[in-house]
Design a protein around this motif. Structure first.
Motif, mmCIF file in Angstrom:
data_model
loop_
_atom_site.group_PDB
_atom_site.id
_atom_site.type_symbol
_atom_site.label_atom_id
_atom_site.label_comp_id
_atom_site.label_asym_id
_atom_site.label_seq_id
_atom_site.Cartn_x
_atom_site.Cartn_y
_atom_site.Cartn_z
ATOM 1 N N ALA A 23 0.835 -1.203 0.000
ATOM 2 C CA ALA A 23 0.000 0.000 0.000
ATOM 3 C C ALA A 23 0.870 1.254 0.000
ATOM 4 O O ALA A 23 0.541 2.248 -0.646
ATOM 5 C CB ALA A 23 -0.925 -0.014 1.213
ATOM 6 N N ALA A 24 1.991 1.183 0.732
ATOM 7 C CA ALA A 24 2.912 2.324 0.759
ATOM 8 C C ALA A 24 3.478 2.600 -0.624
ATOM 9 O O ALA A 24 3.606 3.754 -1.042
ATOM 10 C CB ALA A 24 4.037 2.057 1.757
ATOM 11 N N ARG A 25 3.838 1.524 -1.352
ATOM 12 C CA ARG A 25 4.360 1.721 -2.716
ATOM 13 C C ARG A 25 3.311 2.368 -3.616
ATOM 14 O O ARG A 25 3.620 3.243 -4.420
ATOM 15 C CB ARG A 25 4.814 0.385 -3.304
ATOM 16 N N ALA A 26 2.070 1.941 -3.491
ATOM 17 C CA ALA A 26 1.002 2.501 -4.321
ATOM 18 C C ALA A 26 0.796 3.981 -4.044
ATOM 19 O O ALA A 26 0.415 4.749 -4.936
ATOM 20 C CB ALA A 26 -0.295 1.733 -4.088
ATOM 21 N N LEU A 27 1.051 4.378 -2.793
ATOM 22 C CA LEU A 27 0.863 5.779 -2.411
ATOM 23 C C LEU A 27 2.146 6.591 -2.494
ATOM 24 O O LEU A 27 2.150 7.783 -2.170
ATOM 25 C CB LEU A 27 0.317 5.854 -0.980
ATOM 26 N N HIS A 28 3.239 5.949 -2.920
ATOM 27 C CA HIS A 28 4.551 6.614 -2.991
ATOM 28 C C HIS A 28 4.952 7.160 -1.611
ATOM 29 O O HIS A 28 5.478 8.269 -1.494
ATOM 30 C CB HIS A 28 4.535 7.745 -4.034
ATOM 31 N N LEU A 29 4.706 6.323 -0.575
ATOM 32 C CA LEU A 29 5.092 6.662 0.788
ATOM 33 C C LEU A 29 5.991 5.570 1.341
ATOM 34 O O LEU A 29 6.115 4.481 0.760
ATOM 35 C CB LEU A 29 3.839 6.796 1.679
ATOM 36 N N THR A 30 6.608 5.848 2.473
ATOM 37 C CA THR A 30 7.392 4.824 3.162
ATOM 38 C C THR A 30 6.464 3.952 3.994
ATOM 39 O O THR A 30 5.384 4.404 4.425
ATOM 40 C CB THR A 30 8.442 5.460 4.083
ATOM 41 N N PRO A 31 6.849 2.685 4.266
ATOM 42 C CA PRO A 31 6.029 1.834 5.143
ATOM 43 C C PRO A 31 5.799 2.459 6.510
ATOM 44 O O PRO A 31 4.714 2.321 7.088
ATOM 45 C CB PRO A 31 6.834 0.541 5.231
ATOM 46 N N ALA A 32 6.816 3.167 7.006
ATOM 47 C CA ALA A 32 6.659 3.803 8.319
ATOM 48 C C ALA A 32 5.572 4.871 8.280
ATOM 49 O O ALA A 32 4.779 5.006 9.219
ATOM 50 C CB ALA A 32 7.983 4.415 8.754
ATOM 51 N N ALA A 33 5.514 5.630 7.193
ATOM 52 C CA ALA A 33 4.488 6.672 7.067
ATOM 53 C C ALA A 33 3.096 6.052 7.007
ATOM 54 O O ALA A 33 2.144 6.569 7.603
ATOM 55 C CB ALA A 33 4.750 7.517 5.830
ATOM 56 N N VAL A 34 2.969 4.924 6.290
ATOM 57 C CA VAL A 34 1.669 4.250 6.203
ATOM 58 C C VAL A 34 1.275 3.696 7.571
ATOM 59 O O VAL A 34 0.099 3.778 7.971
ATOM 60 C CB VAL A 34 1.711 3.138 5.138
ATOM 61 N N THR A 35 2.227 3.143 8.288
ATOM 62 C CA THR A 35 1.937 2.643 9.633
ATOM 63 C C THR A 35 1.416 3.765 10.526
ATOM 64 O O THR A 35 0.439 3.589 11.262
ATOM 65 C CB THR A 35 3.206 2.035 10.244
ATOM 66 N N GLN A 36 2.033 4.929 10.443
ATOM 67 C CA GLN A 36 1.572 6.069 11.238
ATOM 68 C C GLN A 36 0.151 6.468 10.851
ATOM 69 O O GLN A 36 -0.670 6.830 11.710
ATOM 70 C CB GLN A 36 2.527 7.250 11.061
ATOM 71 N N GLN A 37 -0.155 6.403 9.540
ATOM 72 C CA GLN A 37 -1.497 6.762 9.107
ATOM 73 C C GLN A 37 -2.539 5.762 9.608
ATOM 74 O O GLN A 37 -3.661 6.138 9.966
ATOM 75 C CB GLN A 37 -1.545 6.849 7.572
ATOM 76 N N VAL A 38 -2.165 4.473 9.657
ATOM 77 C CA VAL A 38 -3.085 3.464 10.176
ATOM 78 C C VAL A 38 -3.347 3.701 11.656
ATOM 79 O O VAL A 38 -4.496 3.637 12.124
ATOM 80 C CB VAL A 38 -2.529 2.045 9.945
ATOM 81 N N VAL A 39 -2.298 3.984 12.408
ATOM 82 C CA VAL A 39 -2.454 4.272 13.830
ATOM 83 C C VAL A 39 -3.375 5.468 14.036
ATOM 84 O O VAL A 39 -4.262 5.456 14.898
ATOM 85 C CB VAL A 39 -1.078 4.520 14.479
ATOM 86 N N LYS A 40 -3.171 6.496 13.260
ATOM 87 C CA LYS A 40 -4.020 7.690 13.389
ATOM 88 C C LYS A 40 -5.473 7.365 13.031
ATOM 89 O O LYS A 40 -6.415 7.824 13.695
ATOM 90 C CB LYS A 40 -3.506 8.811 12.478
ATOM 91 N N ALA A 41 -5.673 6.569 11.967
ATOM 92 C CA ALA A 41 -7.039 6.213 11.565
ATOM 93 C C ALA A 41 -7.742 5.426 12.673
ATOM 94 O O ALA A 41 -8.924 5.655 12.976
ATOM 95 C CB ALA A 41 -7.015 5.412 10.271
ATOM 96 N N GLU A 42 -7.022 4.497 13.270
ATOM 97 C CA GLU A 42 -7.627 3.719 14.357
ATOM 98 C C GLU A 42 -7.934 4.602 15.558
ATOM 99 O O GLU A 42 -8.959 4.401 16.242
ATOM 100 C CB GLU A 42 -6.701 2.560 14.751
ATOM 101 N N ARG A 43 -7.093 5.574 15.804
ATOM 102 C CA ARG A 43 -7.361 6.516 16.898
ATOM 103 C C ARG A 43 -8.566 7.390 16.560
ATOM 104 O O ARG A 43 -9.439 7.629 17.407
ATOM 105 C CB ARG A 43 -6.118 7.378 17.156
#
Length: 326
Positions: A23-43
């Motif tokens: 998913a990070a590759r599809a969004l041109h982001l790093t895996p760490a950035a995607v992980t942070q976005q998932v954490v924020k979404a769950e919050r």
């Protein structure tokens, strides 16, 4: 809470690709950035959305529900990207031009010919526009380039409009070809406006900037002109001069060499009009506009050079009803 479409799209991508890394590759982001976005979404949603495992990531029931809406967001994003690309591709080839008659006859055609050679697939249209409406048509988005004229004073467009100077177009006196000032002295003799103080005149209609310029020039020359005929067309003015009943002040670019007429240059300082190409200040979506302006300036330089180059004495035509050349 305020729904973040980006979170919905992220969940749809995780569901499609099966991992945060993909998913990070599809969004041109790093895996760490995607992980942070998932954490924020769950919050933000206050519920677990993604289950991380050694073989990737899956969605919880809540995550799958939101991902179903995320697919709609992703499809809309893809359509928007494709439609914008199509629009920009069309705009890059579209050129809507407005111009007045003399420029349409003498300035625009060579420039359009050169443009067509460079861009045969260009989508070009041309409409008649009076000079006073050119900037308004540009501002309203109905034209990409307008060729306009300003008599005597520089054009001062609003901040969102840009004026590109093209050509200084001097006024000349059009005379019946049997007029004493045409037959009694060499063809290259410049006339002073006061020499025509007793003439009958054909003039542009009252209220037009060209008419105001004419009256200002006559006043400076010490007389009030006797205007017998009024018209909105330099062509009509020259046709009337050809009958022998009046003289006229006409833009050099607008000379038609009507039968029965000739013309003479005025002594300096001579009245003139300035021609401009008008565009939006930001014309980045219509790159052909900049190309056309460059071509118009090339044509304008050629015209000015031809005006300033005296004809050889042996080739200089006489004052005849068919040439009207000075």
């Amino acid at each position: 809470m305020v729904v973040d479409p980006g979170q919905l799209r992220l969940l749809a991508l995780i569901e499609r690709h099966g991992s945060l890394t993909a998913a990070a590759r599809a969004l041109h982001l790093t895996p760490a950035a995607v992980t942070q976005q998932v954490v924020k979404a769950e919050r933000d949603w206050q519920v677990p959305l993604v289950v991380r495992g050694p073989r990737g990531a899956t969605l919880t029931a809540a995550g799958a529900l939101l991902a179903s809406h995320g697919r709609t967001v992703e499809e809309a994003s893809d359509r928007a990207e494709a439609e914008l690309a199509a629009l920009l591709g069309h705009l890059s080839l579209r050129l809507r031009i407005g111009t007045f008659q003399a420029a349409a006859l003498h300035l625009l055609p060579p420039a359009l010919t050169a443009l067509r050679h460079r861009h045969p697939d260009a989508d070009v249209s041309v409409v008649d526009v009076v000079s006073g409406r050119g900037a308004d048509e540009i501002g309203a988005g109905r034209l990409d380039v307008a060729i306009v004229a300003s008599w005597g004073t520089p054009l001062a467009p609003p901040p969102h409009i840009r004026a590109h100077p093209l050509l200084l177009d001097p006024m000349v006196v059009v005379l019946p070809d049997d007029h004493p000032l045409a037959t009694g002295q060499p063809a290259d003799t410049e006339l002073r406006l006061e020499q025509l103080a007793d003439e009958s005149w054909v003039s542009i209609l009252a209220g037009h900037a060209a008419r105001e310029q004419f009256h200002d020039a006559a006043r400076e020359a010490g007389f009030t002109p006797t205007v017998r005929f009024e018209t909105e067309s330099y062509d009509v003015a020259q046709a009337l001069v050809g009958t022998g009943i009046a003289v006229a002040l006409v833009s050099r670019l607008a000379l038609t060499h009507a039968p029965g007429t000739t013309h003479r240059e005025l002594a300096r300082p001579r009245p003139h009009r300035q021609l401009y190409a008008v565009t939006r200040a930001d014309a980045s979506l219509t790159p052909l506009a900049d190309l056309l302006i460059g071509l118009l300036r090339d044509v304008a330089r050629d015209i000015t050079t031809a005006w300033e180059t005296p004809a050889p004495e042996s080739r200089r035509p006489s004052s005849s009803p068919h040439t009207g050349q000075a």
